[in-house]
Write a protein that holds these residues in place. Structure first.
Motif, mmCIF file in Angstrom:
data_model
loop_
_atom_site.group_PDB
_atom_site.id
_atom_site.type_symbol
_atom_site.label_atom_id
_atom_site.label_comp_id
_atom_site.label_asym_id
_atom_site.label_seq_id
_atom_site.Cartn_x
_atom_site.Cartn_y
_atom_site.Cartn_z
ATOM 1 N N ALA A 103 0.841 -1.203 0.000
ATOM 2 C CA ALA A 103 0.000 0.000 0.000
ATOM 3 C C ALA A 103 0.876 1.253 0.000
ATOM 4 N N LEU A 104 1.982 1.198 0.755
ATOM 5 C CA LEU A 104 2.883 2.357 0.791
ATOM 6 C C LEU A 104 3.499 2.603 -0.585
ATOM 7 N N GLY A 105 3.796 1.497 -1.278
ATOM 8 C CA GLY A 105 4.356 1.625 -2.620
ATOM 9 C C GLY A 105 3.359 2.244 -3.593
ATOM 10 N N VAL A 106 2.135 1.747 -3.537
ATOM 11 C CA VAL A 106 1.081 2.302 -4.405
ATOM 12 C C VAL A 106 0.891 3.781 -4.109
ATOM 13 N N GLN A 107 0.873 4.102 -2.825
ATOM 14 C CA GLN A 107 0.678 5.498 -2.424
ATOM 15 C C GLN A 107 1.796 6.378 -2.961
ATOM 16 N N GLU A 108 3.017 5.862 -2.870
ATOM 17 C CA GLU A 108 4.165 6.643 -3.336
ATOM 18 C C GLU A 108 4.012 6.977 -4.824
ATOM 19 N N PHE A 116 -4.316 8.737 3.957
ATOM 20 C CA PHE A 116 -2.857 8.671 3.918
ATOM 21 C C PHE A 116 -2.356 7.557 4.844
ATOM 22 N N VAL A 117 -1.519 6.684 4.301
ATOM 23 C CA VAL A 117 -0.996 5.551 5.064
ATOM 24 C C VAL A 117 0.433 5.845 5.503
ATOM 25 N N GLU A 118 0.741 5.452 6.731
ATOM 26 C CA GLU A 118 2.045 5.776 7.299
ATOM 27 C C GLU A 118 2.354 4.785 8.412
ATOM 28 N N ARG A 119 3.571 4.296 8.418
ATOM 29 C CA ARG A 119 4.015 3.483 9.557
ATOM 30 C C ARG A 119 4.310 4.407 10.726
ATOM 31 N N GLY A 120 3.660 4.173 11.879
ATOM 32 C CA GLY A 120 3.907 5.065 13.010
ATOM 33 C C GLY A 120 3.916 4.296 14.323
ATOM 34 N N TYR A 121 4.364 4.983 15.354
ATOM 35 C CA TYR A 121 4.456 4.363 16.673
ATOM 36 C C TYR A 121 3.126 4.333 17.408
ATOM 37 N N ILE A 122 2.272 5.327 17.124
ATOM 38 C CA ILE A 122 1.130 5.588 18.004
ATOM 39 C C ILE A 122 -0.170 5.027 17.433
ATOM 40 N N ARG A 123 -0.791 4.151 18.198
ATOM 41 C CA ARG A 123 -2.029 3.507 17.751
ATOM 42 C C ARG A 123 -3.103 4.532 17.396
ATOM 43 N N VAL A 124 -3.345 5.506 18.307
ATOM 44 C CA VAL A 124 -4.494 6.391 18.071
ATOM 45 C C VAL A 124 -4.282 7.308 16.865
ATOM 46 N N ASN A 156 -15.472 -12.632 9.375
ATOM 47 C CA ASN A 156 -14.633 -13.089 8.273
ATOM 48 C C ASN A 156 -13.736 -11.929 7.868
ATOM 49 N N ALA A 157 -12.423 -12.110 8.089
ATOM 50 C CA ALA A 157 -11.488 -11.017 7.801
ATOM 51 C C ALA A 157 -11.441 -10.679 6.314
ATOM 52 N N GLY A 158 -11.982 -11.595 5.473
ATOM 53 C CA GLY A 158 -11.935 -11.392 4.037
ATOM 54 C C GLY A 158 -12.534 -10.070 3.585
ATOM 55 N N TYR A 159 -13.617 -9.653 4.239
ATOM 56 C CA TYR A 159 -14.280 -8.407 3.808
ATOM 57 C C TYR A 159 -13.422 -7.187 4.094
ATOM 58 N N PHE A 160 -12.786 -7.196 5.245
ATOM 59 C CA PHE A 160 -11.913 -6.065 5.587
ATOM 60 C C PHE A 160 -10.703 -6.053 4.653
ATOM 61 N N LYS A 161 -10.158 -7.226 4.369
ATOM 62 C CA LYS A 161 -9.023 -7.308 3.439
ATOM 63 C C LYS A 161 -9.441 -6.796 2.049
ATOM 64 N N ALA A 162 -10.589 -7.224 1.601
ATOM 65 C CA ALA A 162 -11.069 -6.772 0.286
ATOM 66 C C ALA A 162 -11.250 -5.258 0.273
ATOM 67 N N HIS A 163 -11.767 -4.752 1.359
ATOM 68 C CA HIS A 163 -11.958 -3.290 1.490
ATOM 69 C C HIS A 163 -10.620 -2.569 1.372
ATOM 70 N N LEU A 164 -9.613 -3.068 2.076
ATOM 71 C CA LEU A 164 -8.297 -2.423 2.030
ATOM 72 C C LEU A 164 -7.698 -2.526 0.624
ATOM 73 N N LYS A 165 -7.861 -3.682 0.001
ATOM 74 C CA LYS A 165 -7.291 -3.847 -1.346
ATOM 75 C C LYS A 165 -7.960 -2.884 -2.322
ATOM 76 N N ARG A 166 -9.248 -2.767 -2.197
ATOM 77 C CA ARG A 166 -9.991 -1.859 -3.076
ATOM 78 C C ARG A 166 -9.500 -0.420 -2.909
ATOM 79 N N ARG A 167 -9.303 -0.003 -1.658
ATOM 80 C CA ARG A 167 -8.973 1.399 -1.387
ATOM 81 C C ARG A 167 -7.487 1.702 -1.522
ATOM 82 N N TYR A 168 -6.624 0.738 -1.142
ATOM 83 C CA TYR A 168 -5.184 1.048 -1.066
ATOM 84 C C TYR A 168 -4.330 0.191 -1.989
ATOM 85 N N GLY A 169 -4.944 -0.815 -2.659
ATOM 86 C CA GLY A 169 -4.141 -1.795 -3.394
ATOM 87 C C GLY A 169 -3.777 -1.303 -4.798
#
Lengths: 497, 497
Positions: free
Chosen positions: A184-189, A341-349, A484-497
């Motif tokens: 996702a970070l690569g696509v975003q870049e 915007f996707v970013e690797r960060g330390y803080i959960r919130v 079923n985690a599949g729906y959340f994964k599909a959602h992420l792929k659709r939006r960030y993949g």
């Protein structure tokens, strides 16, 4: 009739809950600064009355006697919830509750002092004390409920949640995300190279931001005859279903964080406003639990309000309320690039929806080991760092403040709660998928700002179900299948993949 | 120790009072319109808990046992008040309270329906029912307290108030006012011939009026760390001593009515904020009663804020906040002519301070006869008209709406309360006179907007005394003599003679 006694008790408890909810919201929004001490004293006393009345020994007799009474279907379900709540509230001995309350209060205070400097060593003994008590509590709850210790802790927040199912779903999600985050970070870049982020130019006057927020709430279905929006330092959705108190905060150089926050809290508010009216004083009439509640806020914030369709509707709304030149030249894609915007960060919130679950899964895994005794408190920093490095590729070993000291949950003795956040995100995605099967034009409707059918689906399948079913059963009934985690994964792929 | 049990009970009751006070203020200022039904239900339940806890039979034993315990002076006084409050709260049988509550609720509702058209005949049977119950209540209270029936009713609002003293003081005042009203009107007519009333030109923006009101509150000593000002349809001073919730309302064509209202409520607020902190949870720590409370609001509104000295200070404040041309050409005399305008009128709540006591004395006399049985409800319109004609020279015989149907008190079964209003006006004048002996420059200080010494005097002599003394004893201790209408008469002669 014993059921009548439970019903009357429910009305008294509802009155105390009402007072505590409104006093709590008032404290954050309208209380004079010097009113805090007496407010705290009053609320502690009311909470004490609530505890005494809700755990009175005679309730056990009423519960037993009511089982033999000719009850309607609703009353039978209500009795089950009365009993579940009573057992959960009475399974800890009073002396233990007092010990735990004193220890967690001290520990939370100490954490507030030490967190700014990240002094883990000074905090360690207090957290060790809390974890010892949590282990004791988990065992006491496990014995009373016939559950495994960590399941017994989760049972307080999401009835029916079991590690047996959750472990599988989280493992699936974790494996997916560990690969997906870099992707996702690569696509975003690449996207940003073609179309750089546009800066917000501001200033955005607070009064105009407020009007925009109110317009978004109204469009999303918030009922202003049963709620309002105020300002507080930490945004929340409180109050009571007939008078939901939502808050936000504003900064004048930026308006998207307040707006997205308002939409998140609106999701919580819609659930509360949509609960059944007739048995609001029964446990059966309350919102199901933390995971489902979070699914309702994330449904609005993540599934809907960060989608291109929503912004087809919302971009003109921004111009209407903040002015034609508020975000000059911005198109829907520019807003989406900003809010998603996707970013690797330390803080959960502060995390985005792609990386957020990894923060939660890390805590879920550590909590289980802490409760079982596989992990000791002194080992947390290294275990935390190892997982952060493995899941997100960043190290926290030299920064406890932004590592294991960042959240209030553990210092406050709250274990078994973290999974609800990501459970909520997954349920929200699964709900959207089920809803779209029933309403194929759902995205088209959102693009017109028309939430009627979407909200009606949610009202029927979630809100009006209140606490009739356990969390897993509610998911199954609402969406036609288990979590079923599949729906959340599909959602992420659709939006960030 | 039994005193400790009373102390602990006090803390619980204080928590419920706190909740009821904040919920009540919130209802008028911030509640969503659809939240009323559940709010009413919650408050009724909390009031029920308050009643049950404050009238529990074991309290009688604690009170008796505590008398034998080694108590400090404060505790001894506190015990006396605990007992007084308990006796007053328990002297009516539960079945009677239920009967009365049901009847007065129906009667008050009916009154709200019928008052707009002044349908006395339709309202008569309901009021007859209420008066029958009030007679019963007065006798029950009289038996329990060893007082005369009407004294026993007044005892709820101003402990120690007795018709034996009040009759004399009111007779004195009535005789004076019957002559003084025409005289004051004559003086006013001459003054206005020389210097006509200036019109207010407006509009006065609400936000600016609010700033003016806040500035006046601040000058008068209101502590904003322990209170705030909001807007409500009916202005009030509510909340709790650590967080006083004051309200006002605004109209844009006029600013003096809101400002004077703010100053009135500030008088109530200063009393609450000035009560002793340490025993706020004992009855001993509460404000003494309605007459003393009204004396504190009227002290600020009438003694201070309608005086020429206050307006020397306040006129520049008006210009500062509303603009230099807010009241072009106005001098202190013009404001005073406006705010101290005397007029014979039908409506008590609209009356000026000269005619107001006659409205009260009329009701005081009729109430006594209604309670004793000398007067029947069906005879009220004629008796009311006779007294209005005699005291104020105006007839209400054809206008029950603006005659005996104007106030909520009787429809709500509240008898023995009216005298407190005029008692308050008299006490305020007597306090000002006593204060001026101790602080000869008091008027000069007010002219500079300096309330420090004046408020310190009131804190020491009234506020910090809380409920240590009966109303007459508090008057005597604070001013050096018993209630004396002479000071109020002198005040009126000075201002209007």
């Amino acid at each position: 009739m014993s059921f009548q006694k439970l019903d009357a008790l429910g009305r008294k408890l509802e009155a105390l809950e009402h007072a505590l909810a409104i006093l709590g919201a008032d404290e954050a929004t309208h209380m004079a600064v010097g009113g805090g001490e007496k407010r705290a004293e009053a609320m502690a006393n009311l909470a004490g009355m609530y505890h005494a009345q809700s755990t009175a020994p005679e309730i056990r007799d009423w519960l037993e006697a009511a089982k033999a009474e000719g009850l309607s279907e609703d009353q039978r379900l209500a009795l089950g919830e009365f009993e579940r709540v009573y057992v959960n509230a009475t399974c800890l001995p009073t002396e233990f509750v007092e010990r735990r309350t004193a220890a967690t209060m001290r520990s939370e205070q100490l954490w507030r002092e030490l967190r700014p400097t990240g002094d883990w060593d000074a905090f360690l003994p207090a957290l060790e004390g809390v974890v010892a008590l949590v282990r004791e509590e988990a065992q006491l709850r496990a014995d009373a409920l016939g559950l495994a210790p960590y399941d017994a802790l989760m049972e307080q927040y999401d009835p029916g949640n079991r590690t047996a199912e959750l472990d599988k779903v989280f493992a699936d999600l974790k494996a997916f995300l560990t690969d997906f985050v870099p992707q996702a970070l690569g696509v975003q870049e690449k996207r940003l190279a073609d179309r750089p982020l546009k800066p917000l130019t501001g200033p955005y006057p607070i009064e105009k931001q407020r009007e925009l927020g109110l317009a978004a709430m109204r469009a999303a279905g918030f009922d202003f005859t049963h709620g309002s929006l105020a300002v507080s330092h930490h945004p929340f959705c409180g109050g009571v279903p007939t008078d939901v108190r939502m808050t936000t905060r504003y900064r004048t150089d930026e308006f998207l964080s307040s707006l997205m926050g308002v939409l998140h809290e609106t999701g919580h508010a819609l659930y509360e406003q949509g609960l059944p009216k007739d048995w609001s004083h029964w446990p059966l009439g309350k919102a199901r639990g933390m995971g489902i509640h979070e699914s309702q806020s994330l449904f609005v914030e993540m599934q809907v309000a960060r989608s291109p369709e929503f912004w087809q509707f919302a971009l003109p709304l921004v111009h209407l309320h903040l002015g034609e030149d508020a975000i000059p030249g911005w198109e829907v894609e520019d807003v989406l690039a900003k809010v998603n915007f996707v970013e690797r960060g330390y803080i959960r919130v502060d995390a985005d929806e792609v990386t957020y679950p990894l923060h939660v899964i890390l805590r879920y895994e550590l909590e289980q080991d802490l409760v079982s005794g596989k992990l000791e408190v002194s080992q947390i920093p290294e275990a935390w760092d190892a997982k952060m490095t493995q899941y997100l590729g960043i190290s926290t070993i030299n920064d406890p403040k932004d590592g294991p000291m960042q959240d209030v949950h553990w210092p406050a003795g709250i274990f078994g709660y973290f999974p609800s956040y990501t459970l909520g995100a997954m349920i929200a995605a699964q709900q959207w998928a089920a809803l779209e099967k029933d309403i194929p034009d759902a995205r088209g409707q959102i693009a017109k700002g028309d939430f009627a059918a979407v909200n009606d689906w949610r009202a029927q399948n979630i809100w009006l179900q209140a606490s009739r079913w356990s969390t897993p059963d509610l998911i199954r009934r609402a969406t036609g299948e288990p979590l079923n985690a599949g729906y959340f994964k599909a959602h992420l792929k659709r939006r960030y993949g």
